[in-house]
Design an enzyme around this catalytic site. Structure first.
Site, PDB file in Angstrom:
ATOM      1  N   ASP A 328       0.827  -1.194   0.000  1.00  0.00           N
ATOM      2  CA  ASP A 328       0.000   0.000   0.000  1.00  0.00           C
ATOM      3  C   ASP A 328       0.871   1.258   0.000  1.00  0.00           C
ATOM      4  OD1 ASP A 328      -2.754   1.163   0.423  1.00  0.00           O
ATOM      5  OD2 ASP A 328      -1.781   1.931   2.227  1.00  0.00           O
ATOM      6  N   GLU A 357       1.736  -0.007  -4.842  1.00  0.00           N
ATOM      7  CA  GLU A 357       0.762   1.000  -5.243  1.00  0.00           C
ATOM      8  C   GLU A 357       1.496   2.330  -5.441  1.00  0.00           C
ATOM      9  OE1 GLU A 357      -3.463   2.919  -3.688  1.00  0.00           O
ATOM     10  OE2 GLU A 357      -1.854   2.530  -2.253  1.00  0.00           O
TER      11      GLU A 357
END
Length: 616
Positions: A328, A357
């Site tokens: 993330d 990400e």
């Protein structure tokens, strides 16, 4: 006597406060490439005592920090010839507390484990909203937020057992890898269902199940030749983390003196990570700012923080048998710290894939973060991150299917995205998707199944690793723009007792849901055996009249993909594609199962795609 009794009472209290309360990681394995293990030992004022290991084992280092409740013990596991040893806390000659530390044997082949690749199709699940397989764990004594299915932003009760019970559904669909949003404990008092404010990095949230349940899910996936991808958060932890509540040192997180309780929100200006002219204050405002009030920003320039997270990721990989990681907010981390974290994990597992990400809107900026990028090499930086997410293709998909043909609109947007593939050092190892848990639902933007078929044909046949978002394969929609995140994270129909629509089985799906499902199943199961799609080369043709044609090919076979985004039927001249047809005169469209003549011209109905296997 009274005075003596008082002294004795104080001494007993001191001993009680020095008891070991936590040890992380709780156990480890022999045979790691890096034999050095750093063990966090926690207890009230534990550092004010002597630390001794049993059996004559000598620690490489015993590090005490600002907070006396912590001690970090480093040992060389190659030098320990016992299946377990004791960590003893001593006051003089008196043993106050002990912990038996186990060193397990690694499973054969652990270091060479395979990972997800372009052969896979990844399915993204938000566990709280997928299926409630065990209603008895919806609420637990040790977690703050209770289940309330009526609340779009609340806990709904989905869990690991619900995922396990529906793995055959995913297998039938053609999915080969599962990415769950975080399953670790998130004990925030509200909005804890998304899992990104984690409070215990070594514990599955009890509302999802147990650590053993998580391992069982991995085992069940592996029985079906499927893979498990863990969603890992390095940039921030949750405010309810036991470590955050009692920091080892103030520099464990980025603490802002001018912020309330150390908080200052990130500017989210990730361009400052590589802008050679960026000011220091702008860099700090992005990278050191907190993602949100409940998400303290971790300081990866602190070696103890990086080491903790490296070991934690390796621990879960060994314990559960992970097949990869999704990280993330990768680009918000300290650049050097996250590079070290990534390299140390991939050094331990050479075939391991990690996708980060990097939510940016420019291919050069995204490709900067992929391993061995020529762009980041300009400043002698390497992230060592194997895979990134193709957000620019996502951006194009969000517009292209409602646009007419133009110089830079319609299918031209998609072509222009692929024209920048040269920027990526490993173009087959990027994640391609139309939506995820943070974006508008594709079926909300494009409510007609014709458009769904176009986008699925596209992301299933282009370079990279296709990723689906749960429920899209049955037509699920959701409006983030007006109803918020809860609406794009609706409950999967049939995942809860009493649901009248059970979309996990054919007989429970509506006619419309079966149309979505059947199309997706056919396409994905075809893709499984197609090396030409997994690793083949690409030949693009500039779109004409909103029709995009490209070929995927290798030495053995060739596939022609035609995407007609025009609202009218189109006829294309096959001579234009003679370079790629190379003598092929016919083919089979795997979507319609019809034989297609490739001589002279080809007529494609409005809003239709073809995936044609070329034949002599």
């Amino acid at each position: 006597m009274k005075k003596i009794y008082t002294i004795f009472a104080l001494s007993a209290a001191s001993i009680a406060f020095s008891q070991i309360q936590k040890v992380e990681p709780a156990f480890w394995w022999k045979g790691m490439k890096n034999p050095d293990l750093q063990i966090l030992v926690y207890g009230k004022n534990i550092a004010n005592n002597e630390i001794e290991l049993s059996d004559g084992i000598q620690a490489k280092n015993i590090q005490k920090v600002e907070n006396p409740n912590y001690v970090f013990i480093t040992v060389n596991t190659n030098e320990i010839n016992f299946p377990s040893f004791k960590i003893n806390i001593k006051k003089g000659k008196k043993n106050i507390s002990s912990y038996s530390y186990e060193l397990k044997q690694r499973l054969p082949g652990s270091v060479d484990r395979e990972s997800f690749t372009s052969k896979d199709v990844m399915y993204l699940i938000m566990p709280d909203r997928f299926a409630n397989g065990n209603p008895s764990n919806d609420n637990t004594r040790d977690t703050a937020e209770k289940s309330d299915r009526k609340n779009p932003g609340g806990r709904h009760g989905g869990d690991i057992e619900g995922i396990i019970k529906n793995l055959d559904y995913l297998k039938e669909l053609g999915v080969t890898a599962v990415w769950n949003t975080p399953l670790l404990e998130d004990n925030e008092p509200s909005f804890s269902y998304h899992g990104y404010a984690q409070s215990d990095y070594y514990k599955i949230d009890p509302r999802y199940g147990t650590n053993e349940d998580y391992k069982r899910m991995a085992d069940e996936l592996h029985k079906r030749n499927m893979k498990l991808i863990m969603d890992y958060v390095t940039n921030h932890w949750g405010s309810q983390s036991w470590i955050i509540k009692d920091l080892p040192a103030k520099d464990w997180i980025h603490y802002w003196k001018d912020g309330e309780k150390g908080f200052k929100r990130s500017s989210y200006r990730m361009t400052t990570q590589f802008d050679t002219n960026a000011s220091k204050i702008d860099m700090e405002n992005c990278m050191d700012g907190w993602f949100d009030t409940t998400m303290p920003d971790m300081n990866q320039s602190n070696p103890l923080v990086v080491n903790y997270m490296v070991q934690n990721a390796i621990w879960w990989t060994e314990f559960a048998g992970l097949d990869g990681l999704r990280v993330d907010t990768y680009s918000y981390n300290d650049k050097k710290g996250i590079s070290e974290w990534t390299k140390r994990i991939t050094d331990e597992y050479p075939n391991f894939n990690i996708v980060g990400e990097v939510w940016m809107h420019n291919q050069a900026q995204i490709s900067y973060w992929q391993k061995d990028s020529k762009i980041s090499a300009i400043e002698n930086y390497n992230s060592y991150l194997p895979s990134v997410m193709d957000f620019t293709l996502h951006d194009a998909i969000g517009q292209v299917f409602k646009e007419n043909s133009g110089w830079d609109s319609g299918m031209q947007r998609v072509y222009d995205n692929f024209a920048n593939d040269f920027l990526y050092p490993d173009i087959n190892n990027i994640l391609v998707f139309a939506e995820n848990h943070d974006t508008q639902r594709f079926n909300e933007t494009y409510p007609k199944i014709e458009d769904y078929k176009l986008v699925m044909s596209l992301i299933s046949t282009v370079r990279g690793i296709p990723q689906l978002y749960y429920g899209s394969e049955i037509g699920m929609s959701g409006d983030k723009a007006t109803k918020g995140d809860g609406d794009i994270r609706r409950d999967f129909p049939g995942g809860w007792n009493g649901d009248t629509n059970n979309a996990f089985v054919k007989s429970g799906r509506t006619d419309s849901q079966n149309q979505y499902f059947d199309f997706t199943r056919k396409l994905l199961n075809w893709r499984k055996g197609k090396e030409v799609i997994h690793t083949g080369k690409t030949k693009n043709y500039v779109p004409q009249n909103n029709v995009f044609v490209y070929f995927r090919y290798n030495e053995k076979e060739s596939v022609m993909v035609v995407v007609n985004n025009n609202v009218k039927e189109q006829t294309i001249d096959m001579k234009h594609f003679s370079e790629s047809l190379n003598g092929f005169t016919k083919g089979k469209d795997i979507i319609s199962d019809k034989e297609i003549s490739l001589q002279n011209s080809l007529t494609i109905p409005a809003k239709t795609s073809m995936v044609i296997e070329l034949q002599n």
